[in-house]
Design an enzyme around this catalytic site. Structure first.
Site, mmCIF file in Angstrom:
data_model
loop_
_atom_site.group_PDB
_atom_site.id
_atom_site.type_symbol
_atom_site.label_atom_id
_atom_site.label_comp_id
_atom_site.label_asym_id
_atom_site.label_seq_id
_atom_site.Cartn_x
_atom_site.Cartn_y
_atom_site.Cartn_z
ATOM 1 N N SER A 137 83.545 47.576 36.583
ATOM 2 C CA SER A 137 82.571 48.483 35.977
ATOM 3 C C SER A 137 82.526 49.804 36.723
ATOM 4 C CB SER A 137 81.197 47.811 36.050
ATOM 5 O OG SER A 137 80.168 48.737 35.842
ATOM 6 N N TYR A 162 74.124 42.775 40.861
ATOM 7 C CA TYR A 162 75.162 42.740 39.817
ATOM 8 C C TYR A 162 76.296 43.695 40.185
ATOM 9 C CZ TYR A 162 77.514 44.550 35.703
ATOM 10 O OH TYR A 162 78.476 45.012 34.846
ATOM 11 N N LYS A 166 80.550 43.098 41.217
ATOM 12 C CA LYS A 166 81.748 43.777 40.699
ATOM 13 C C LYS A 166 82.540 44.366 41.877
ATOM 14 C CE LYS A 166 81.054 43.061 36.331
ATOM 15 N NZ LYS A 166 81.868 42.019 35.680
HETATM 16 N N1 UFG Z 1 68.253 54.359 28.608
HETATM 17 C C1 UFG Z 1 67.100 54.776 27.976
HETATM 18 N N2 UFG Z 1 66.339 53.837 27.338
HETATM 19 C C2 UFG Z 1 66.686 52.506 27.283
HETATM 20 C C3 UFG Z 1 67.876 52.096 27.938
HETATM 21 C C4 UFG Z 1 68.630 53.044 28.600
HETATM 22 O O1 UFG Z 1 66.764 55.951 28.003
HETATM 23 O O2 UFG Z 1 65.954 51.723 26.669
HETATM 24 C C5 UFG Z 1 69.114 55.363 29.250
HETATM 25 C C6 UFG Z 1 69.390 55.134 30.706
HETATM 26 O O3 UFG Z 1 68.419 55.726 31.513
HETATM 27 C C7 UFG Z 1 70.776 55.771 30.850
HETATM 28 C C8 UFG Z 1 71.439 55.520 29.502
HETATM 29 O O4 UFG Z 1 70.362 55.293 28.604
HETATM 30 O O5 UFG Z 1 70.654 57.146 31.028
HETATM 31 C C9 UFG Z 1 72.356 54.322 29.474
HETATM 32 O O6 UFG Z 1 71.675 53.178 29.934
HETATM 33 P P1 UFG Z 1 72.253 51.709 29.721
HETATM 34 O O7 UFG Z 1 71.266 50.745 30.282
HETATM 35 O O8 UFG Z 1 72.689 51.514 28.316
HETATM 36 O O9 UFG Z 1 73.591 51.733 30.570
HETATM 37 P P2 UFG Z 1 73.758 51.993 32.132
HETATM 38 O O10 UFG Z 1 74.610 53.211 32.248
HETATM 39 O O11 UFG Z 1 72.512 51.964 32.881
HETATM 40 O O12 UFG Z 1 74.501 50.647 32.487
HETATM 41 C C10 UFG Z 1 75.868 50.532 32.332
HETATM 42 C C11 UFG Z 1 76.275 49.093 32.122
HETATM 43 C C12 UFG Z 1 76.010 48.270 33.355
HETATM 44 C C13 UFG Z 1 76.546 48.972 34.566
HETATM 45 C C14 UFG Z 1 75.982 50.354 34.652
HETATM 46 C C15 UFG Z 1 76.427 51.149 35.832
HETATM 47 O O13 UFG Z 1 75.574 48.530 31.045
HETATM 48 O O14 UFG Z 1 76.651 47.036 33.203
HETATM 49 O O15 UFG Z 1 76.404 51.057 33.481
HETATM 50 O O16 UFG Z 1 77.744 51.574 35.686
HETATM 51 F F1 UFG Z 1 76.207 48.312 35.698
#
Ligand code: UFG
Length: 351
Positions: A137, A162, A166
């Site tokens: 990831s 988590y 990775k």
């Molecule tokens: N976000 C919102 N509202 C939500 C969910 C997310 O505004 O309800 C925002 C987050 O703050 C972020 C973006 O949307 O800016 C993406 O968030 P996600 O949770 O969809 O994805 P992440 O980038 O946080 O997570 C992803 C993968 C994980 C991994 C992580 C770090 O899903 O498995 O990237 O690389 F660990």
């Protein structure tokens, strides 16, 4: 050099093959002519996926697919699978993947994700199989110093268990290639996988309240949740909301097929980013999904979520140069396919 084989003579074991990325990858492998064995304990997946894969690929390809329900931590079960099938390569997806939950349950996360990998590689080498693709990831890059992220960008300390799993599994598999140069390891660092199979038969089916943006937005779109919560609009980005490199799960699946073809006959370890190279903000996603589902989706701005980085997106030139792979789908495609899946299956794989 490891032995070079045709896809039709190659059996690939896919751990976690009933999950979101795993299932789409299995379709891509069957379409490329491989024989595939899914091992999945169905702790976060549905057995219905196996039937859906069959529907998508048709009878001939489906005849090359086997499913075994087992936990990769279960050494006896895994041994039996390796005794039953002559496994040539493994794609290892199986693992716990909820960032927030991992902070609450570090022992379970380390024990499951590290434990299953150690059991897997031990059983593999006992059966003379030393070829593995690992589901890593972009989380290993942490909060980036510079964008876009290349495979040479430094790995940073993870911000949750988590992410550490990775990080550590990448290290374990790399150490393996040092100790025994016959090992053939590809580490694929995914950015943010979204979308669904264009048929609407397979997609992401999170249990409970979705942690990730896209499934949450999709559930707002079908009316299961009231409004999207935007986690912070005071980031240093063009519209103030977090920026990520969203990649269609179909592209991710073809990335795994490309990695299998690329590693054929090779040894050692290699890392590839799988993303699109393009950053998209939370507000841009809400807008694109609104266009896909035909109505403006309501949202409200909430405080930042702990542990989130401002922005990340990938430099994918290495995957293109080495494996001839690049992402083909754009954000509109991702939202269209995600909406198609969600609207046809509002309760996921449940009846
Ligand atoms: N976000 C919102 N509202 C939500 C969910 C997310 O505004 O309800 C925002 C987050 O703050 C972020 C973006 O949307 O800016 C993406 O968030 P996600 O949770 O969809 O994805 P992440 O980038 O946080 O997570 C992803 C993968 C994980 C991994 C992580 C770090 O899903 O498995 O990237 O690389 F660990």
């Amino acid at each position: 050099m490891s032995e070079k084989k045709d896809p039709k003579d190659t059996t690939v074991l896919v751990t976690g093959g009933a999950g979101f990325i795993g299932s789409h990858t299995v379709v891509a492998l069957l379409e490329d002519g491989y024989k595939v064995v899914i091992v999945d304990d169905l702790s976060n997946a549905s057995e219905k996926v196996v039937g859906r894969i069959g529907q998508i690929v048709g009878d001939e390809a489906a005849s090359r697919l086997a499913f075994r329900k087992a936990d990769v931590n279960d050494r006896a079960a895994l041994d039996a699978i390796f005794d039953e099938f002559a496994i040539d390569r493994v794609i290892h997806f199986a693992g716990f993947k909820a960032v927030g939950e991992s902070v609450q349950k570090p022992v379970e996360y380390y024990s499951n994700n590290l434990g299953n990998t150690l059991t897997l590689v031990d059983v593999m080498r006992n059966h003379g199989c030393k070829s593995i693709v690992f589901s890593s990831s972009a989380t290993v890059y942490g909060d980036p110093d510079a964008l876009p992220l290349t495979e040479k960008s430094p790995k940073k300390p993870a911000t949750n268990p988590y992410g550490w799993t990775k990080w550590m599994i990448e290290q374990i598999l790399t150490d393996l290639t040092v100790a025994d140069p016959e090992w053939n390891v590809v580490l694929l660092r995914y950015f943010n996988p979204i979308g669904a199979h264009p048929s609407g038969l397979m997609g992401e089916d999170p249990k409970g309240i979705p942690n990730n943006l896209l499934p949450y937005v999709a559930q707002v779109a079908v009316g299961k949740r009231e409004c999207v919560h935007v986690f912070g609009d005071d980031y240093d980005t063009p519209d103030g909301t977090g920026v990520r490199d969203y990649i269609h799960v179909m592209d991710l699946a073809s990335g795994h097929a490309a990695a299998l073809a690329w590693m054929n006959g090779r040894e050692g370890v290699e890392v590839f980013n799988l993303g699109t190279g393009k950053g998209t903000s939370v507000l841009e996603i809400i807008k694109a999904f609104s266009a896909a589902c035909g109505r403006d989706l309501p949202y409200q701005v909430d405080p930042r979520r702990a542990g989130d980085v401002t922005a990340n997106y990938a430099d994918c030139s290495k995957a293109k140069a080495e494996m001839g792979w690049e992402a083909k789908y754009d954000i509109a495609d991702m939202c269209r396919d995600s909406w198609n899946w969600q609207s046809n299956n509002p309760n996921g794989y449940e009846d």
